[in-house]
Design a protein around this motif. Structure first.
Motif, PDB file in Angstrom:
ATOM      1  N   ILE A   1       0.844  -1.189   0.000  1.00 14.72           N
ATOM      2  CA  ILE A   1       0.000   0.000   0.000  1.00 14.72           C
ATOM      3  C   ILE A   1       0.880   1.239   0.000  1.00 14.72           C
ATOM      4  O   ILE A   1       1.686   1.453   0.914  1.00 14.72           O
ATOM      5  N   TYR A   2       0.728   2.035  -1.051  1.00 11.11           N
ATOM      6  CA  TYR A   2       1.468   3.283  -1.214  1.00 11.11           C
ATOM      7  C   TYR A   2       0.545   4.449  -0.870  1.00 11.11           C
ATOM      8  O   TYR A   2      -0.585   4.520  -1.379  1.00 11.11           O
ATOM      9  N   LEU A   3       1.021   5.354  -0.053  1.00 11.80           N
ATOM     10  CA  LEU A   3       0.276   6.563   0.273  1.00 11.80           C
ATOM     11  C   LEU A   3       1.002   7.747  -0.348  1.00 11.80           C
ATOM     12  O   LEU A   3       2.175   7.981  -0.066  1.00 11.80           O
ATOM     13  N   CYS A   4       0.306   8.486  -1.205  1.00 13.54           N
ATOM     14  CA  CYS A   4       0.909   9.629  -1.898  1.00 13.54           C
ATOM     15  C   CYS A   4       0.096  10.879  -1.630  1.00 13.54           C
ATOM     16  O   CYS A   4      -1.101  10.927  -1.926  1.00 13.54           O
ATOM     17  N   GLY A   5       0.740  11.900  -1.082  1.00 17.40           N
ATOM     18  CA  GLY A   5       0.073  13.162  -0.833  1.00 17.40           C
ATOM     19  C   GLY A   5       0.772  14.293  -1.560  1.00 17.40           C
ATOM     20  O   GLY A   5       1.997  14.400  -1.520  1.00 17.40           O
ATOM     21  N   GLU A   6      -0.008  15.124  -2.237  1.00 18.57           N
ATOM     22  CA  GLU A   6       0.548  16.259  -2.974  1.00 18.57           C
ATOM     23  C   GLU A   6       0.070  17.560  -2.344  1.00 18.57           C
ATOM     24  O   GLU A   6      -1.129  17.765  -2.145  1.00 18.57           O
ATOM     25  N   SER A   7       1.001  18.455  -2.011  1.00 23.69           N
ATOM     26  CA  SER A   7       0.693  19.783  -1.476  1.00 23.69           C
ATOM     27  C   SER A   7      -0.153  19.669  -0.197  1.00 23.69           C
ATOM     28  O   SER A   7       0.307  19.127   0.799  1.00 23.69           O
ATOM     29  N   PHE A   8      -1.383  20.137  -0.219  1.00 27.13           N
ATOM     30  CA  PHE A   8      -2.267  19.993   0.946  1.00 27.13           C
ATOM     31  C   PHE A   8      -2.421  18.518   1.306  1.00 27.13           C
ATOM     32  O   PHE A   8      -2.452  18.141   2.489  1.00 27.13           O
ATOM     33  N   GLY A   9      -2.497  17.672   0.278  1.00 31.15           N
ATOM     34  CA  GLY A   9      -2.634  16.234   0.515  1.00 31.15           C
ATOM     35  C   GLY A   9      -1.442  15.632   1.217  1.00 31.15           C
ATOM     36  O   GLY A   9      -1.565  14.617   1.909  1.00 31.15           O
TER      37      GLY A   9
ATOM     38  N   ASN B   1     -11.106  28.200   4.419  1.00 31.55           N
ATOM     39  CA  ASN B   1     -11.027  27.228   5.503  1.00 31.55           C
ATOM     40  C   ASN B   1      -9.746  26.404   5.420  1.00 31.55           C
ATOM     41  O   ASN B   1      -9.075  26.165   6.434  1.00 31.55           O
ATOM     42  N   ARG B   2      -9.363  26.010   4.221  1.00 32.54           N
ATOM     43  CA  ARG B   2      -8.165  25.177   4.069  1.00 32.54           C
ATOM     44  C   ARG B   2      -6.891  25.976   4.300  1.00 32.54           C
ATOM     45  O   ARG B   2      -5.896  25.431   4.785  1.00 32.54           O
ATOM     46  N   ILE B   3      -6.916  27.257   3.960  1.00 35.44           N
ATOM     47  CA  ILE B   3      -5.774  28.107   4.284  1.00 35.44           C
ATOM     48  C   ILE B   3      -5.606  28.197   5.800  1.00 35.44           C
ATOM     49  O   ILE B   3      -4.487  28.129   6.324  1.00 35.44           O
ATOM     50  N   GLN B   4      -6.721  28.313   6.506  1.00 32.45           N
ATOM     51  CA  GLN B   4      -6.658  28.357   7.965  1.00 32.45           C
ATOM     52  C   GLN B   4      -6.119  27.043   8.529  1.00 32.45           C
ATOM     53  O   GLN B   4      -5.356  27.046   9.504  1.00 32.45           O
ATOM     54  N   LEU B   5      -6.513  25.931   7.941  1.00 32.56           N
ATOM     55  CA  LEU B   5      -5.989  24.632   8.387  1.00 32.56           C
ATOM     56  C   LEU B   5      -4.477  24.561   8.196  1.00 32.56           C
ATOM     57  O   LEU B   5      -3.756  24.096   9.088  1.00 32.56           O
TER      58      LEU B   5
END
Length: 252
Positions: free
Chosen positions: A77-85, A172-176
């Motif tokens: 299982i590969y987990l890939c997150g980009e930027s916010f992800g 909202n995501r900028i605040q996060l």
């Protein structure tokens, strides 16, 4: 919060879980078609989620993974997150590290705190009319992409995706991101291989510096610098994530 529609392969492949950037759509991985030949791909979609804190965003994501991911069904299982992800991915390996065999972080937005001017986005998206907000996406576009490196179709897909976001969701995501913090003791316990990809020509975030910072927290980590890429590097014609993983012996 859900995975985009997908087809289940008849053969046993590794699972590739993609956590997208602030758009939350999951659509932008389509340009990396080679991944779909070699992996079972699941793209997270959370475009309309407006969680008020990281716990509110991570909790339903963990519940989704527990419902839909049976580790015994996959060779890895590969987990890939980009930027916010990538921030989401880091939170997941803090909380459920046992689920993942490989971690890929691409232009991680965990470096957001180094760009204080980006906090203006919260103010802008909360006070300007929606019609004006959608026009500002054209101004942001050069910060997100290296335009010459992206095909016209991909440019249009990205622009359409950005304009589909409600300004309150963006605010909202900028605040996060402004509140994002790593739990260093937990992060350091993740002992599986980590590939950290950073774009040298990222005009939005200091991604190369952040890659070097993140590397120190993982016992098995590699950095790949893309010398001529912008922030949304996976959309670029010359960036092939499958080839990068193969070159760095990152395939399971």
């Amino acid at each position: 919060m859900k995975f985009l529609p997908y087809k289940i392969s008849q053969e046993k492949k590794p699972l590739f879980i993609y956590l997208p950037g602030m758009d939350g759509s999951g659509r932008l991985l389509e340009s990396q078609r080679a991944l779909y030949q070699n992996f079972e791909v699941r793209c997270l979609h959370f475009a309309h989620d407006r969680a008020s804190d990281w716990h509110g965003l991570i909790k339903p994501l963990i519940e989704l993974l527990e419902r839909e991911v049976d580790k015994g069904n996959y060779s890895g299982i590969y987990l890939c997150g980009e930027s916010f992800g990538a921030c989401l991915a880091l939170k997941l390996v803090e909380m459920i590290p046992h689920l993942f065999d490989r971690l890929i972080l691409i232009n991680s937005a965990s470096s957001f705190y180094r760009r204080s001017w980006l906090n203006l986005g919260t103010l802008i998206t909360s006070v300007i009319p929606e019609t004006i907000y959608y026009g500002t996406t054209f101004i942001l576009f050069p910060f997100l992409v290296k335009i010459s490196a992206i095909a016209p179709l991909q440019r249009q897909i990205l622009l359409d995706t950005l304009q589909s976001l409600h300004p309150h969701t963006v605010s909202n995501r900028i605040q996060l991101l402004d509140k994002f913090q790593l739990n260093f003791p937990k992060i350091k316990q993740f002992s599986k291989p980590v590939l950290i990809i950073a774009s040298q020509e990222d005009s939005l975030l200091p991604s190369v510096e952040e890659a070097q910072r993140l590397k120190q927290f993982f016992s098995q980590s590699l950095i790949k610098i893309l010398p001529h890429s912008g922030h949304c590097c996976l959309l670029e014609k010359k960036v092939n994530l499958q080839e990068i993983m193969h070159k760095y012996s990152f395939l399971h």
